[in-house]
Design a protein around this motif. Structure first.
Motif, PDB file in Angstrom:
ATOM      1  N   PRO A  37       0.763  -1.169  -0.168  1.00 15.52           N
ATOM      2  CA  PRO A  37       0.230  -0.147  -0.043  1.00 15.52           C
ATOM      3  C   PRO A  37       0.742   1.234   0.096  1.00 15.52           C
ATOM      4  O   PRO A  37       0.448   2.294  -0.654  1.00 15.52           O
ATOM      5  CB  PRO A  37      -0.960   0.013   1.361  1.00 15.52           C
ATOM      6  N   MET A  38       1.934   1.336   0.685  1.00 19.07           N
ATOM      7  CA  MET A  38       2.792   2.421   0.784  1.00 19.07           C
ATOM      8  C   MET A  38       3.451   2.799  -0.754  1.00 19.07           C
ATOM      9  O   MET A  38       3.536   4.028  -1.019  1.00 19.07           O
ATOM     10  CB  MET A  38       3.947   2.274   1.729  1.00 19.07           C
ATOM     11  N   ALA A  39       3.813   1.635  -1.478  1.00 20.34           N
ATOM     12  CA  ALA A  39       4.282   2.103  -2.782  1.00 20.34           C
ATOM     13  C   ALA A  39       3.129   2.594  -3.687  1.00 20.34           C
ATOM     14  O   ALA A  39       3.413   3.304  -4.556  1.00 20.34           O
ATOM     15  CB  ALA A  39       4.657   0.548  -3.285  1.00 20.34           C
ATOM     16  N   LEU A  40       2.113   1.878  -3.390  1.00 14.84           N
ATOM     17  CA  LEU A  40       0.953   2.354  -4.279  1.00 14.84           C
ATOM     18  C   LEU A  40       0.507   3.878  -3.886  1.00 14.84           C
ATOM     19  O   LEU A  40       0.451   4.736  -4.893  1.00 14.84           O
ATOM     20  CB  LEU A  40      -0.420   1.811  -3.734  1.00 14.84           C
ATOM     21  N   LEU A  41       0.854   4.143  -2.686  1.00 15.51           N
ATOM     22  CA  LEU A  41       0.656   5.655  -2.354  1.00 15.51           C
ATOM     23  C   LEU A  41       1.766   6.464  -2.846  1.00 15.51           C
ATOM     24  O   LEU A  41       1.410   7.798  -3.372  1.00 15.51           O
ATOM     25  CB  LEU A  41       0.796   6.085  -0.868  1.00 15.51           C
ATOM     26  N   GLY A  42       2.902   6.236  -3.165  1.00 14.04           N
ATOM     27  CA  GLY A  42       3.996   6.726  -3.686  1.00 14.04           C
ATOM     28  C   GLY A  42       3.832   6.764  -5.049  1.00 14.04           C
ATOM     29  O   GLY A  42       4.316   7.881  -5.777  1.00 14.04           O
TER      30      GLY A  42
END
Length: 79
Positions: free
Chosen positions: A5-10
């Protein structure tokens, strides 16, 4: 396959930068989606490299592709 999810937000920041750098592309994408991509639609892609080499391909849209496009559209709305 799991998605971080953090990579998606990035990716949101990267996508915003892409929109700023290439506004005509997104206008084009909106125009062809408004026209209604249907199963059997053929999409072509042509790339001309910096040294002049041309690469070209096309795909015929399937029901599975339409399902993926809808999921991606919904994902974008959730961001």
């Amino acid at each position: 396959m799991s998605i971080n999810p953090m990579a998606l937000l990035g990716l949101k920041g990267d996508f915003d930068k892409f929109k700023d750098n290439h506004p005509k592309f997104l206008q084009f994408a909106k125009a062809f989606t408004r026209a209604g991509i249907q199963e059997g639609t053929i999409m072509e892609c042509k790339v001309i490299t910096a040294d002049g080499q041309e690469l070209q391909t096309n795909i015929q849209i399937t029901a599975d592709d339409l399902e993926l496009f809808e999921k991606l559209k919904n994902l974008r709305q959730d961001m």
